[in-house]
Design a protein around this motif. Structure first.
Motif, mmCIF file in Angstrom:
data_model
loop_
_atom_site.group_PDB
_atom_site.id
_atom_site.type_symbol
_atom_site.label_atom_id
_atom_site.label_comp_id
_atom_site.label_asym_id
_atom_site.label_seq_id
_atom_site.Cartn_x
_atom_site.Cartn_y
_atom_site.Cartn_z
ATOM 1 N N GLU A 287 0.827 -1.197 0.000
ATOM 2 C CA GLU A 287 0.000 0.000 0.000
ATOM 3 C C GLU A 287 0.872 1.263 0.000
ATOM 4 O O GLU A 287 0.591 2.230 -0.720
ATOM 5 C CB GLU A 287 -0.926 -0.011 1.218
ATOM 6 N N THR A 334 -8.787 3.102 -2.519
ATOM 7 C CA THR A 334 -8.943 2.054 -1.519
ATOM 8 C C THR A 334 -7.860 0.993 -1.734
ATOM 9 O O THR A 334 -7.180 0.968 -2.775
ATOM 10 C CB THR A 334 -10.321 1.393 -1.637
ATOM 11 N N LEU A 335 -7.688 0.111 -0.764
ATOM 12 C CA LEU A 335 -6.731 -0.984 -0.924
ATOM 13 C C LEU A 335 -7.086 -1.817 -2.145
ATOM 14 O O LEU A 335 -6.195 -2.254 -2.897
ATOM 15 C CB LEU A 335 -6.713 -1.855 0.339
ATOM 16 N N LYS A 336 -8.379 -2.028 -2.375
ATOM 17 C CA LYS A 336 -8.830 -2.779 -3.549
ATOM 18 C C LYS A 336 -8.360 -2.115 -4.833
ATOM 19 O O LYS A 336 -7.840 -2.779 -5.745
ATOM 20 C CB LYS A 336 -10.359 -2.891 -3.531
ATOM 21 N N LYS A 362 -10.014 -9.578 -2.937
ATOM 22 C CA LYS A 362 -11.041 -9.673 -1.891
ATOM 23 C C LYS A 362 -10.480 -10.323 -0.635
ATOM 24 O O LYS A 362 -10.725 -9.866 0.495
ATOM 25 C CB LYS A 362 -12.229 -10.457 -2.423
ATOM 26 N N LYS A 365 -8.018 -7.901 1.108
ATOM 27 C CA LYS A 365 -8.756 -6.808 1.748
ATOM 28 C C LYS A 365 -9.430 -7.272 3.033
ATOM 29 O O LYS A 365 -9.309 -6.631 4.093
ATOM 30 C CB LYS A 365 -9.805 -6.257 0.767
ATOM 31 N N ASN A 366 -10.138 -8.390 2.982
ATOM 32 C CA ASN A 366 -10.843 -8.889 4.166
ATOM 33 C C ASN A 366 -9.873 -9.300 5.271
ATOM 34 O O ASN A 366 -10.134 -9.053 6.457
ATOM 35 C CB ASN A 366 -11.737 -10.074 3.786
ATOM 36 N N ARG A 368 -6.713 -8.201 5.725
ATOM 37 C CA ARG A 368 -6.078 -6.992 6.278
ATOM 38 C C ARG A 368 -7.037 -6.282 7.228
ATOM 39 O O ARG A 368 -6.656 -5.860 8.337
ATOM 40 C CB ARG A 368 -5.658 -6.067 5.130
ATOM 41 N N ASN A 369 -8.293 -6.135 6.823
ATOM 42 C CA ASN A 369 -9.255 -5.420 7.662
ATOM 43 C C ASN A 369 -9.542 -6.176 8.958
ATOM 44 O O ASN A 369 -9.658 -5.559 10.033
ATOM 45 C CB ASN A 369 -10.554 -5.194 6.887
#
Length: 432
Positions: A287, A334-336, A362, A365-366, A368-369
């Motif tokens: 990122e 966004t990260l996406k 996907k 992202k999930n 990492r979050n």
């Protein structure tokens, strides 16, 4: 050295600091400690911290000393200014790939029982020369002798390879360390394995001292295996014609690359780090790379400011401060979006290592979050175990493709060396 990479010493004689009441209950920071090693060599510890461990019945202290680094050789008072720092690591000679021996089959150790071996001492290769610094790589040869063999006692040759950083003027050791850290990260990238120096020699000062440097974080605490594969990411022979350009690109961009390298290589250099932390480090590094080197705006800034002004103006005045804070970073991708753009710049790497692009994005992202916020709604969508390890490896390969691009390596060559170095079939992300 301890597990944190600090050089540790224990007091064997009297310590030349005054022991007062304050010292009995606290640590003492001192700029330098002069001492002697167990082998009788002079040892100088810099930026030392002295810990009081216990008191004996004779009212003498047992202490433990840690320091930033130590120097083996004649005592040298700070400040420590250098002209030269030379270092090697276990696989350096294999990566360099050169030898002065006529018969390289037995290289780097050549036993001699009968006859003679021809040897030509090669000139050092200058790989960087800019900003008052010259960096070279080259070989030296050592004749091995055995006093018990009778006669000449000559048993063979051993080659040594090192990289040398020469400063045109005396330079504080901290500045030399900055160059060494940048070099270490570059060598770790190019070799495709963790680089830890096994011997570091420094020269400098008014008296022109030459000493061995101990305890720097880059120095290995354990001997590395020397019989591992020579499957380097990019060997020196593949870079030789462009190595100067590669190093110039690296050092020119390193102030921007440094936070990315600290995240990525810092995780590699710490084998005890949990896989969750390794994943978060490399995800943050990817990122940060996109933010610094690709694009950090979704819209041109003037259009975004106009959009925000319209949105805030349509909101009740009581909520405007809250809304303004929420929209502070709304123009960043966004990260996406960041991952999608980076994958698009490396299509061959994406095809070889990523598999289903949307499923990969996907999952990253999930994961990492969840690992950042621990939202229970994402728990079952988060990668774990071997899947998490593979996801971190995929991100590492993507980041290394980006770093190689910054070095000036052509896109086709970037894909080829990564495919050659990393097994890909077990990394593919499949659609759910």
């Amino acid at each position: 050295m301890d597990d944190n990479g600090q050089l540790v010493a224990e007091l064997m004689g009297r310590l030349g600091v005054q022991i007062d009441d304050a010292f009995r209950s606290a640590v003492r920071d001192v700029p330098v400690v002069f001492g002697t090693s167990l082998d009788g060599d002079h040892l100088t510890l810099y930026a030392a911290r002295i810990y009081l461990m216990s008191w004996t019945s004779e009212n003498t202290a047992r202490t433990r000393i840690t320091c930033r680094f130590g120097v083996l050789g004649d005592h040298v008072s700070p400040p420590l200014n250098l002209r030269t720092m030379a270092f090697s690591f276990p696989q350096l000679q294999r990566w360099y790939g050169k030898t002065g021996l006529e018969n390289s089959a037995a290289w780097p150790l050549v036993p001699v029982r009968e006859g003679f071996v021809k040897y030509k001492l090669l000139d050092r290769d200058t790989i960087y020369e800019k900003d008052g610094k010259t960096i070279t790589i080259g070989l030296s040869v050592e004749m091995l002798r055995n006093d018990d063999s009778g006669g000449l006692g000559f048993t063979g040759y051993r080659e040594h390879c090192n990289i040398e950083v020469f400063c045109s003027k005396l330079t504080p050791i901290d500045q030399v360390f900055q160059t060494i850290r940048a070099l270490r990260n570059l060598l770790t990238l190019l070799t495709g394995r963790i680089v830890s120096f096994d011997r570091t020699v420094i020269e400098g000062g008014i008296q022109g001292f030459r000493h061995e440097l101990l305890g720097i974080p880059e120095q290995s605490r354990k001997k590395s295996a020397r019989n591992i594969s020579d499957n380097f990411l990019i060997a020196f022979s593949e870079l030789e014609r462009s190595v100067t350009t590669v190093l110039e690109n690296w050092f020119q961009k390193y102030s921007e690359l440094e936070p990315i390298c600290n995240l990525h290589f810092g995780a590699l250099y710490n084998p005890r780090l949990y896989i969750e932390n390794k994943f978060l480090n490399v995800a943050q590094a990817v990122e940060a790379y996109h933010r610094r080197f690709v694009n950090n705006l979704e819209l041109p800034q003037d259009k975004h400011e106009e959009r925000v002004k319209t949105i805030i103006g349509s909101c009740p005045q009581a909520y405007q401060p809250w809304l303004k804070e929420k929209l502070a970073f709304s123009n960043e991708p966004t990260l996406k979006q960041r991952l999608k753009e980076l994958l698009g710049k490396h299509p061959v790497v994406t095809q070889a290592f990523i598999g289903d692009e949307d499923a990969f994005i996907k999952k990253v992202k999930n994961t990492r979050n969840y690992l950042t916020h621990f939202n229970d709604s994402l728990r079952k969508k988060c990668a774990t175990g071997t899947e998490l390890s593979s996801l971190a490896q995929q991100l590492r390969i993507l980041l290394e493709a980006c770093l190689l691009k910054e070095l000036g390596v052509p896109a086709e060559d970037v894909a080829n060396v990564l495919i050659r170095h990393y097994p890909s079939r077990h990394l593919q992300t499949k659609a759910e």
